[in-house]
Design a protein around this motif. Structure first.
Motif, PDB file in Angstrom:
ATOM      1  N   ILE A 248      41.424  -5.119  -3.443  1.00  0.00           N
ATOM      2  CA  ILE A 248      41.697  -3.793  -3.998  1.00  0.00           C
ATOM      3  C   ILE A 248      42.501  -3.850  -5.297  1.00  0.00           C
ATOM      4  N   SER A 249      42.958  -5.045  -5.684  1.00  0.00           N
ATOM      5  CA  SER A 249      43.760  -5.150  -6.904  1.00  0.00           C
ATOM      6  C   SER A 249      42.976  -5.665  -8.103  1.00  0.00           C
ATOM      7  N   GLY A 250      41.711  -6.082  -7.908  1.00  0.00           N
ATOM      8  CA  GLY A 250      40.928  -6.586  -9.031  1.00  0.00           C
ATOM      9  C   GLY A 250      39.511  -6.929  -8.615  1.00  0.00           C
ATOM     10  N   ASN A 251      38.726  -7.392  -9.573  1.00  0.00           N
ATOM     11  CA  ASN A 251      37.333  -7.777  -9.340  1.00  0.00           C
ATOM     12  C   ASN A 251      37.186  -9.282  -9.496  1.00  0.00           C
ATOM     13  N   PHE A 252      36.957  -9.986  -8.400  1.00  0.00           N
ATOM     14  CA  PHE A 252      36.825 -11.437  -8.441  1.00  0.00           C
ATOM     15  C   PHE A 252      35.520 -11.886  -7.798  1.00  0.00           C
ATOM     16  N   SER A 253      34.432 -11.220  -8.168  1.00  0.00           N
ATOM     17  CA  SER A 253      33.127 -11.548  -7.625  1.00  0.00           C
ATOM     18  C   SER A 253      33.217 -11.554  -6.097  1.00  0.00           C
ATOM     19  N   TRP A 254      32.621 -12.571  -5.453  1.00  0.00           N
ATOM     20  CA  TRP A 254      32.697 -12.635  -3.994  1.00  0.00           C
ATOM     21  C   TRP A 254      33.699 -13.696  -3.519  1.00  0.00           C
ATOM     22  N   LEU A 255      34.597 -14.137  -4.401  1.00  0.00           N
ATOM     23  CA  LEU A 255      35.571 -15.157  -4.015  1.00  0.00           C
ATOM     24  C   LEU A 255      36.425 -14.692  -2.842  1.00  0.00           C
ATOM     25  N   ASN A 256      37.047 -13.521  -2.962  1.00  0.00           N
ATOM     26  CA  ASN A 256      37.900 -13.020  -1.893  1.00  0.00           C
ATOM     27  C   ASN A 256      37.099 -12.744  -0.625  1.00  0.00           C
ATOM     28  N   TRP A 257      35.883 -12.241  -0.798  1.00  0.00           N
ATOM     29  CA  TRP A 257      35.055 -11.930   0.362  1.00  0.00           C
ATOM     30  C   TRP A 257      34.646 -13.199   1.112  1.00  0.00           C
ATOM     31  N   MET A 258      34.434 -14.289   0.387  1.00  0.00           N
ATOM     32  CA  MET A 258      34.113 -15.543   1.055  1.00  0.00           C
ATOM     33  C   MET A 258      35.297 -16.041   1.883  1.00  0.00           C
ATOM     34  N   ALA A 259      36.506 -15.859   1.370  1.00  0.00           N
ATOM     35  CA  ALA A 259      37.685 -16.234   2.151  1.00  0.00           C
ATOM     36  C   ALA A 259      37.776 -15.386   3.416  1.00  0.00           C
ATOM     37  N   ILE A 260      37.463 -14.108   3.302  1.00  0.00           N
ATOM     38  CA  ILE A 260      37.469 -13.223   4.464  1.00  0.00           C
ATOM     39  C   ILE A 260      36.400 -13.648   5.465  1.00  0.00           C
ATOM     40  N   VAL A 261      35.218 -13.970   4.962  1.00  0.00           N
ATOM     41  CA  VAL A 261      34.130 -14.422   5.828  1.00  0.00           C
ATOM     42  C   VAL A 261      34.544 -15.673   6.593  1.00  0.00           C
ATOM     43  N   LEU A 262      35.160 -16.620   5.890  1.00  0.00           N
ATOM     44  CA  LEU A 262      35.639 -17.838   6.557  1.00  0.00           C
ATOM     45  C   LEU A 262      36.704 -17.515   7.595  1.00  0.00           C
ATOM     46  N   GLY A 263      37.578 -16.569   7.263  1.00  0.00           N
ATOM     47  CA  GLY A 263      38.606 -16.172   8.214  1.00  0.00           C
ATOM     48  C   GLY A 263      38.027 -15.602   9.494  1.00  0.00           C
ATOM     49  N   LEU A 264      36.920 -14.871   9.389  1.00  0.00           N
ATOM     50  CA  LEU A 264      36.281 -14.305  10.582  1.00  0.00           C
ATOM     51  C   LEU A 264      35.846 -15.386  11.563  1.00  0.00           C
ATOM     52  N   SER A 265      35.459 -16.550  11.043  1.00  0.00           N
ATOM     53  CA  SER A 265      34.994 -17.627  11.923  1.00  0.00           C
ATOM     54  C   SER A 265      36.113 -18.215  12.767  1.00  0.00           C
ATOM     55  N   VAL A 266      37.372 -17.930  12.419  1.00  0.00           N
ATOM     56  CA  VAL A 266      38.520 -18.483  13.140  1.00  0.00           C
ATOM     57  C   VAL A 266      38.971 -17.558  14.270  1.00  0.00           C
ATOM     58  N   LEU A 267      38.627 -16.279  14.193  1.00  0.00           N
ATOM     59  CA  LEU A 267      39.090 -15.314  15.188  1.00  0.00           C
ATOM     60  C   LEU A 267      38.266 -15.443  16.467  1.00  0.00           C
ATOM     61  N   PRO A 268      38.877 -15.802  17.575  1.00  0.00           N
ATOM     62  CA  PRO A 268      38.124 -16.021  18.814  1.00  0.00           C
ATOM     63  C   PRO A 268      37.640 -14.717  19.419  1.00  0.00           C
ATOM     64  N   ASP A 269      36.700 -14.844  20.328  1.00  0.00           N
ATOM     65  CA  ASP A 269      36.151 -13.654  20.972  1.00  0.00           C
ATOM     66  C   ASP A 269      37.220 -12.885  21.745  1.00  0.00           C
ATOM     67  N   GLY A 270      38.255 -13.584  22.221  1.00  0.00           N
ATOM     68  CA  GLY A 270      39.336 -12.902  22.913  1.00  0.00           C
ATOM     69  C   GLY A 270      39.988 -11.839  22.051  1.00  0.00           C
ATOM     70  N   PHE A 271      40.081 -12.099  20.751  1.00  0.00           N
ATOM     71  CA  PHE A 271      40.642 -11.107  19.838  1.00  0.00           C
ATOM     72  C   PHE A 271      39.774  -9.856  19.811  1.00  0.00           C
ATOM     73  N   TRP A 272      38.448 -10.059  19.713  1.00  0.00           N
ATOM     74  CA  TRP A 272      37.547  -8.912  19.630  1.00  0.00           C
ATOM     75  C   TRP A 272      37.458  -8.184  20.966  1.00  0.00           C
ATOM     76  N   ARG A 273      37.616  -8.914  22.076  1.00  0.00           N
ATOM     77  CA  ARG A 273      37.645  -8.252  23.383  1.00  0.00           C
ATOM     78  C   ARG A 273      38.815  -7.272  23.446  1.00  0.00           C
ATOM     79  N   THR A 274      39.951  -7.739  22.947  1.00  0.00           N
ATOM     80  CA  THR A 274      41.148  -6.897  22.977  1.00  0.00           C
ATOM     81  C   THR A 274      41.006  -5.679  22.075  1.00  0.00           C
ATOM     82  N   VAL A 275      40.466  -5.908  20.886  1.00  0.00           N
ATOM     83  CA  VAL A 275      40.406  -4.830  19.895  1.00  0.00           C
ATOM     84  C   VAL A 275      39.244  -3.881  20.143  1.00  0.00           C
ATOM     85  N   PHE A 276      38.051  -4.435  20.463  1.00  0.00           N
ATOM     86  CA  PHE A 276      36.856  -3.605  20.529  1.00  0.00           C
ATOM     87  C   PHE A 276      36.141  -3.601  21.874  1.00  0.00           C
ATOM     88  N   GLY A 277      36.698  -4.256  22.881  1.00  0.00           N
ATOM     89  CA  GLY A 277      36.028  -4.285  24.165  1.00  0.00           C
ATOM     90  C   GLY A 277      34.750  -5.094  24.135  1.00  0.00           C
TER      91      GLY A 277
END
Length: 486
Positions: A248-277
């Motif tokens: 939200i502070s600038g335009n850096f192509s998909w660099l930040n989004w790729m970091a977010i995508v990689l971060g999603l791969s680390v979150l276990p299903d237990g996290f999503w069970r808690t948050v979203f059932g």
């Protein structure tokens, strides 16, 4: 094979692959919309000319074997279609070999573009997409459990992305060490976004908190990625939040989004069970077949390959001469990353203008070309484009820093403006010569700064600009042609 399967990452893999497909789709859309002017047969840096002088061994690409603009467009559209099918979930329900084949084609197509993309494709997010895209080939389909080794490999990418960026900063500009870089960065970054003005005007103490938080997230938190859950997930969550702040502070192509995508791969299903059932989806996510032996052997071999290729990037991380955004193999399999080791304190912009006057003089009226993303009109609020990438606008920022960055593409750009080239004009937001090309084009260098709060209230402007020098004196198409003949 219990050691092979990561049974608590089914939903993590699904989110990761869908999000990666979305990034691929954006990348292919950027290519199809911009390639003719940038890389086409009549483009500023033509692919045919590049492949004629650079061998396949140095830049592996399909286009070494055959190139036409139509062929390029066809392959890019194929990439966009496959990305879309993967995004909506078609790819993952295919048999495992077919799923792998789709991801392999996406990777090979984009590899072919990047390796002939020259200056336009010389940034870290290109190698990052290729490295992560290669690992995605070996993440499996809905019928196979997520392979633990590939999930660790993804964490290794995220570690190098964050830690490499942190080390570049802490070794670089002194403003990173005295916590003042963000006093300038929001204003001088390559392409500010709609909220950059507001970020720039945050109090100086808060800027120091931002920088300190960045150092913690990039230099300390990455090591926690390799610790047991929930520590690894918390570390990834911190990185995702930090990257959203950058989004939200600038335009850096998909660099930040790729970091977010990689971060999603680390979150276990237990996290999503808690948050979203997530338990309501378990019947869909559980495997229907056992892990094939050939698949386990292949994934293990790829993991060993990544381990071997990681020696040079790992050594680079601790080197006093750390390279930034470098690839250590022709296929961009394992790379090093980093950005903004130095922060510019003054914003420079190249303003391109044309005139129909056949004999330019002091009274000549010059009309300004408008770019889609980069600052130009002081009344225009910086737009949001990322993750879409405006390659010409981005290179214009580098050109303003030093004329050396403008060679050889800027001369070709001006020539195409003088010729009224439609593909080039489509890269721009505003063409002041809709009825025919100008007789002359020139470029001037301006200093830009954000308006103060008082200036903004009084004028409504986002920028204040002051002319500094001539970047390119007036040139005509006949002069360009004559110079080319000489």
């Amino acid at each position: 094979m219990e050691w092979f399967s990561a049974d608590d990452y089914w939903f993590a893999r699904l989110l990761f692959l869908r999000a990666l497909a979305a990034v691929y789709l954006v990348a292919f859309l950027v290519a199809v919309n911009q390639f003719r002017a940038l890389l086409g047969t009549d483009g500023m840096l033509p692919i045919p000319r590049f492949v004629a002088r650079v061998p396949f061994s140095r830049a592996p690409s399909i286009f070494h074997w055959h190139y036409t603009d139509r062929f390029f467009a066809t392959l890019v559209v194929v990439g966009a279609v496959l990305s879309t099918l993967t995004l909506v979930g078609i790819t993952e329900i295919l048999p495992l070999p077919a799923t792998m084949a789709v991801w392999l084609v996406l990777w090979a197509l984009y590899q072919s573009i990047v390796n002939v993309g020259q200056t336009w494709y010389s940034f870290g997010w290109e190698s990052l997409l290729l490295e992560v895209g290669f690992l995605a080939i070996f993440l499996g389909d809905n019928a196979t459990a997520p392979p633990f080794l590939m999930l660790i490999a993804l964490r290794w990418v995220l570690f190098r992305l964050e830690f490499g960026a942190g080390m570049i900063k802490i070794r670089g500009d002194t403003c990173w060490r005295d916590l003042t870089c963000l006093n300038y960065h929001h204003e001088t970054q390559p392409m500010p976004g709609p909220f950059s003005w507001y970020f720039h005007h945050l109090p100086a103490p808060l800027h120091k908190v931002e920088v300190a938080g960045n150092h913690i997230t990039q230099l300390i938190v990455p090591f926690a990625l390799f610790l047991p859950q929930p520590v690894a997930g918390i570390a990834a969550g911190c990185m995702i939040v930090t990257q959203l702040w950058l989004v939200i502070s600038g335009n850096f192509s998909w660099l930040n989004w790729m970091a977010i995508v990689l971060g999603l791969s680390v979150l276990p299903d237990g996290f999503w069970r808690t948050v979203f059932g997530l338990q309501r989806l378990e019947n869909v996510l559980l495997p229907t077949t056992s892990t094939p032996l050939w698949w386990a052997v292949l994934v293990t071999a790829v993991a060993l390959l990544v381990l071997v290729l990681s020696w040079a990037p790992a050594k680079n991380l601790v080197s006093q001469r750390q390279a930034m955004n470098a690839s250590f193999d022709r296929l961009h399999l394992v790379n090093t990353y980093g950005a903004f080791g130095s922060v510019t304190k003054i914003r420079w912009e190249v303003v391109v203008e044309g005139t129909t006057d056949p004999h330019p003089g002091p009274e000549t009226v010059w009309l300004e070309y408008g770019f889609k993303g980069k600052p130009g009109d002081v009344h225009r609020r910086p737009p949001q484009f990322a993750p879409y990438h405006l390659r010409l606008d981005w290179l214009m920022w580098f050109a303003a820093l030093s004329p050396g960055y403008a060679e050889p593409w800027f001369t070709a750009f001006v020539t195409r403006l003088l010729a009224g080239d439609r593909a080039t004009l489509r890269l721009l937001r505003h063409n002041p010569f809709p009825d025919g090309p100008p007789r002359y084009v020139r470029a001037r260098l301006f200093r830009y700064r954000f308006t103060s709060r008082a200036e903004r209230r009084a004028t409504g402007d986002w920028w204040v600009r002051t002319e500094q020098s001539t970047f390119l004196p007036p040139v005509s198409l006949s002069a360009r042609t004559a110079g080319h003949r000489r």
